[in-house]
Design a protein around this motif. Structure first.
Motif, PDB file in Angstrom:
ATOM      1  N   LYS A   1      33.401  36.386  -2.623  1.00 34.23           N
ATOM      2  CA  LYS A   1      33.765  35.716  -1.463  1.00 34.23           C
ATOM      3  C   LYS A   1      34.384  34.475  -1.872  1.00 34.23           C
ATOM      4  CE  LYS A   1      33.202  34.718   2.944  1.00 34.23           C
ATOM      5  NZ  LYS A   1      34.086  35.199   4.044  1.00 34.23           N
ATOM      6  N   THR A   2      33.736  33.826  -2.824  1.00 33.08           N
ATOM      7  CA  THR A   2      34.118  32.676  -3.178  1.00 33.08           C
ATOM      8  C   THR A   2      35.528  32.576  -4.171  1.00 33.08           C
ATOM      9  OG1 THR A   2      32.748  32.407  -5.252  1.00 33.08           O
ATOM     10  CG2 THR A   2      32.236  31.357  -3.050  1.00 33.08           C
ATOM     11  N   LYS A   3      35.668  33.552  -4.864  1.00 33.67           N
ATOM     12  CA  LYS A   3      36.785  33.846  -5.862  1.00 33.67           C
ATOM     13  C   LYS A   3      37.698  34.720  -5.233  1.00 33.67           C
ATOM     14  CE  LYS A   3      34.646  31.505  -9.163  1.00 33.67           C
ATOM     15  NZ  LYS A   3      35.303  30.180  -9.625  1.00 33.67           N
ATOM     16  N   GLY A   4      37.508  35.544  -4.127  1.00 37.47           N
ATOM     17  CA  GLY A   4      38.348  36.652  -3.869  1.00 37.47           C
ATOM     18  C   GLY A   4      38.475  37.694  -4.852  1.00 37.47           C
ATOM     19  N   PRO A   5      39.226  39.020  -4.598  1.00 35.83           N
ATOM     20  CA  PRO A   5      39.137  40.185  -5.293  1.00 35.83           C
ATOM     21  C   PRO A   5      39.173  39.690  -6.985  1.00 35.83           C
ATOM     22  CG  PRO A   5      40.705  40.326  -3.453  1.00 35.83           C
ATOM     23  CD  PRO A   5      40.226  39.063  -3.497  1.00 35.83           C
ATOM     24  N   GLN A   6      38.492  40.561  -7.665  1.00 35.45           N
ATOM     25  CA  GLN A   6      38.187  40.548  -8.970  1.00 35.45           C
ATOM     26  C   GLN A   6      38.152  41.731  -9.744  1.00 35.45           C
ATOM     27  OE1 GLN A   6      38.206  37.029 -10.647  1.00 35.45           O
ATOM     28  NE2 GLN A   6      38.635  36.502  -8.571  1.00 35.45           N
ATOM     29  N   PRO A   7      38.756  41.682 -11.033  1.00 34.53           N
ATOM     30  CA  PRO A   7      38.585  42.833 -11.976  1.00 34.53           C
ATOM     31  C   PRO A   7      37.256  42.972 -12.361  1.00 34.53           C
ATOM     32  CG  PRO A   7      39.788  41.136 -12.827  1.00 34.53           C
ATOM     33  CD  PRO A   7      39.596  40.651 -11.555  1.00 34.53           C
ATOM     34  N   LEU A   8      36.500  44.011 -13.127  1.00 29.30           N
ATOM     35  CA  LEU A   8      35.392  44.083 -13.353  1.00 29.30           C
ATOM     36  C   LEU A   8      34.925  43.051 -14.420  1.00 29.30           C
ATOM     37  CD1 LEU A   8      32.596  45.564 -13.609  1.00 29.30           C
ATOM     38  CD2 LEU A   8      33.628  47.249 -15.085  1.00 29.30           C
ATOM     39  N   ILE A   9      35.847  42.736 -15.030  1.00 32.64           N
ATOM     40  CA  ILE A   9      35.422  42.069 -16.596  1.00 32.64           C
ATOM     41  C   ILE A   9      35.199  40.656 -15.886  1.00 32.64           C
ATOM     42  CG2 ILE A   9      37.816  41.488 -17.164  1.00 32.64           C
ATOM     43  CD1 ILE A   9      36.925  41.641 -20.110  1.00 32.64           C
ATOM     44  N   ALA A  10      35.949  40.225 -15.063  1.00 29.15           N
ATOM     45  CA  ALA A  10      35.752  38.742 -14.395  1.00 29.15           C
ATOM     46  C   ALA A  10      34.484  38.529 -13.710  1.00 29.15           C
ATOM     47  CB  ALA A  10      37.045  38.507 -13.483  1.00 29.15           C
ATOM     48  N   VAL A  11      34.198  39.628 -13.135  1.00 28.72           N
ATOM     49  CA  VAL A  11      32.674  39.596 -12.290  1.00 28.72           C
ATOM     50  C   VAL A  11      31.591  39.719 -13.413  1.00 28.72           C
ATOM     51  CG1 VAL A  11      31.127  40.972 -10.929  1.00 28.72           C
ATOM     52  CG2 VAL A  11      33.577  40.883 -10.301  1.00 28.72           C
ATOM     53  N   ALA A  12      31.782  40.342 -14.377  1.00 29.33           N
ATOM     54  CA  ALA A  12      30.910  40.409 -15.694  1.00 29.33           C
ATOM     55  C   ALA A  12      30.795  38.788 -16.241  1.00 29.33           C
ATOM     56  CB  ALA A  12      31.211  41.437 -16.598  1.00 29.33           C
TER      57      ALA A  12
ATOM     58  N   GLN B   1      40.690  48.525 -12.247  1.00 31.67           N
ATOM     59  CA  GLN B   1      40.063  48.488 -10.666  1.00 31.67           C
ATOM     60  C   GLN B   1      39.751  46.953 -10.239  1.00 31.67           C
ATOM     61  OE1 GLN B   1      36.284  50.879 -11.111  1.00 31.67           O
ATOM     62  NE2 GLN B   1      37.270  52.289  -9.726  1.00 31.67           N
ATOM     63  N   ILE B   2      40.214  46.746  -9.069  1.00 33.44           N
ATOM     64  CA  ILE B   2      39.993  45.174  -8.489  1.00 33.44           C
ATOM     65  C   ILE B   2      38.792  45.345  -7.477  1.00 33.44           C
ATOM     66  CG2 ILE B   2      40.881  43.460  -7.468  1.00 33.44           C
ATOM     67  CD1 ILE B   2      42.115  43.939 -10.074  1.00 33.44           C
ATOM     68  N   TRP B   3      37.827  44.794  -7.508  1.00 30.95           N
ATOM     69  CA  TRP B   3      36.736  44.482  -6.667  1.00 30.95           C
ATOM     70  C   TRP B   3      37.003  43.542  -5.395  1.00 30.95           C
ATOM     71  CZ3 TRP B   3      33.018  48.491  -6.543  1.00 30.95           C
ATOM     72  CH2 TRP B   3      33.095  49.233  -7.453  1.00 30.95           C
ATOM     73  N   SER B   4      36.638  44.070  -4.164  1.00 25.73           N
ATOM     74  CA  SER B   4      36.543  42.926  -3.186  1.00 25.73           C
ATOM     75  C   SER B   4      35.442  43.320  -2.019  1.00 25.73           C
ATOM     76  CB  SER B   4      37.888  42.883  -2.389  1.00 25.73           C
ATOM     77  OG  SER B   4      38.128  44.220  -1.915  1.00 25.73           O
ATOM     78  N   LEU B   5      35.118  42.384  -1.164  1.00 23.57           N
ATOM     79  CA  LEU B   5      34.259  42.567  -0.042  1.00 23.57           C
ATOM     80  C   LEU B   5      34.814  43.602   0.931  1.00 23.57           C
ATOM     81  CD1 LEU B   5      32.390  39.135   0.488  1.00 23.57           C
ATOM     82  CD2 LEU B   5      31.929  40.890  -1.049  1.00 23.57           C
ATOM     83  N   THR B   6      33.846  44.311   1.530  1.00 18.92           N
ATOM     84  CA  THR B   6      34.358  44.890   2.661  1.00 18.92           C
ATOM     85  C   THR B   6      34.266  44.288   4.056  1.00 18.92           C
ATOM     86  OG1 THR B   6      32.302  46.086   3.023  1.00 18.92           O
ATOM     87  CG2 THR B   6      33.757  47.286   1.569  1.00 18.92           C
ATOM     88  N   ALA B   7      34.467  44.815   5.200  1.00 18.31           N
ATOM     89  CA  ALA B   7      34.006  43.978   6.326  1.00 18.31           C
ATOM     90  C   ALA B   7      32.818  43.909   6.479  1.00 18.31           C
ATOM     91  CB  ALA B   7      34.799  44.841   7.488  1.00 18.31           C
ATOM     92  N   LEU B   8      31.923  44.722   6.072  1.00 21.72           N
ATOM     93  CA  LEU B   8      30.540  44.737   5.916  1.00 21.72           C
ATOM     94  C   LEU B   8      29.906  43.649   5.174  1.00 21.72           C
ATOM     95  CD1 LEU B   8      27.765  45.753   7.378  1.00 21.72           C
ATOM     96  CD2 LEU B   8      27.934  47.665   5.291  1.00 21.72           C
ATOM     97  N   GLY B   9      30.741  43.753   3.866  1.00 15.47           N
ATOM     98  CA  GLY B   9      30.159  42.696   2.954  1.00 15.47           C
ATOM     99  C   GLY B   9      30.643  41.149   3.461  1.00 15.47           C
ATOM    100  N   ASN B  10      31.722  40.978   4.437  1.00 15.32           N
ATOM    101  CA  ASN B  10      31.783  39.713   4.846  1.00 15.32           C
ATOM    102  C   ASN B  10      30.763  39.452   5.951  1.00 15.32           C
ATOM    103  OD1 ASN B  10      34.387  38.426   3.788  1.00 15.32           O
ATOM    104  ND2 ASN B  10      35.218  40.130   3.967  1.00 15.32           N
ATOM    105  N   GLN B  11      30.301  40.339   6.462  1.00 12.63           N
ATOM    106  CA  GLN B  11      29.192  40.034   7.558  1.00 12.63           C
ATOM    107  C   GLN B  11      27.950  39.388   7.043  1.00 12.63           C
ATOM    108  OE1 GLN B  11      28.571  43.546   9.820  1.00 12.63           O
ATOM    109  NE2 GLN B  11      30.603  43.883  10.386  1.00 12.63           N
ATOM    110  N   ARG B  12      27.932  39.452   5.577  1.00 16.61           N
ATOM    111  CA  ARG B  12      26.875  38.855   4.986  1.00 16.61           C
ATOM    112  C   ARG B  12      26.766  37.244   5.025  1.00 16.61           C
ATOM    113  NH1 ARG B  12      23.686  41.374   0.963  1.00 16.61           N
ATOM    114  NH2 ARG B  12      23.672  43.650   1.485  1.00 16.61           N
TER     115      ARG B  12
END
Length: 214
Positions: A16-27, A64-75
């Motif tokens: 949410k705060t960083k935007g779409p991220q690759p796996l290694i960046a999330v780790a 692979q680039i990970w991001s929130l779905t619409a459901l994720g943004n509803q959090r």
């Protein structure tokens, strides 16, 4: 707005705060192994909260680039969304656009007063922006600021009034005008990212007005 997510869902906050991220960046952000981050993301993906797309860059291995779905943004709450939209539409239908604009103007005036008080003790432009960001963050905008070239970038990763802003864009225009009033003549304020236009966040460029210093 504080990060109150449980340990096994910290990735939601990061995306949410960083935007779409690759796996290694999330780790790296989670300070865990790549396998640990993958496990967390796959679990969240199974719940429909995050998703991944494969991106190829040059001759390198697809990523692979990970991001929130619409459901994720509803959090992240959109404060009293349904009620707010109904009230806006009802006011527009029964009282007209002029009455709605009167409410927007009154809200803007109250916000200018509140934020002006929040930045009153600031000693310089950066301190003023920091105080404004803290005030907005406390209201749920996930706000922060960073230096950018000769100026600053005020960042809001979430819009808790998104439904209201969608129903009436006057609220967005009002926010920009509010920031201009609060910052004053010492800097120029310009919106450079806008959630309503499809961006993942709202961001405002704040550039010191050199002419005003002469």
């Amino acid at each position: 707005m504080k990060n109150n997510f449980p340990e096994n869902e910290k990735a939601v906050w990061i995306l949410k705060t960083k935007g779409p991220q690759p796996l290694i960046a999330v780790a790296e952000e989670l300070n865990i192994t790549v396998e640990g981050a993958r496990f967390q993301l796959l679990k969240l993906a199974s719940e429909g909260i995050v998703e991944a797309v494969t991106v190829s860059k040059g001759r390198g291995r697809p990523q692979q680039i990970w991001s929130l779905t619409a459901l994720g943004n509803q959090r992240f709450p959109d404060t009293h969304a349904d009620l707010t939209v109904r009230l806006i539409n009802s006011m527009r239908d029964t009282l007209g656009e002029e009455a709605l604009q009167t409410v927007i103007d009154a809200t803007q005036k109250a916000n200018i007063t509140r934020y002006t008080q929040a930045v009153a003790q600031a000693g310089n432009l950066e301190e003023k922006i920091n105080c404004l960001a803290q005030a907005r963050d406390a209201e749920g905008y996930m706000a922060s600021y960073e230096k950018e070239g000769d100026g600053f970038l005020l960042i809001e990763n979430h819009c808790p009034i998104c439904a209201a802003a969608t129903a009436c864009l006057g609220f967005c225009k009002s926010e920009l005008e509010t920031f201009k009033k609060v910052i004053g003549r010492e800097a120029k304020v310009k919106r450079v990212n806008h959630i309503m236009e499809g961006a993942r966040r709202c961001a405002y460029s704040i550039i010191p007005d050199k002419a005003d210093k002469k």
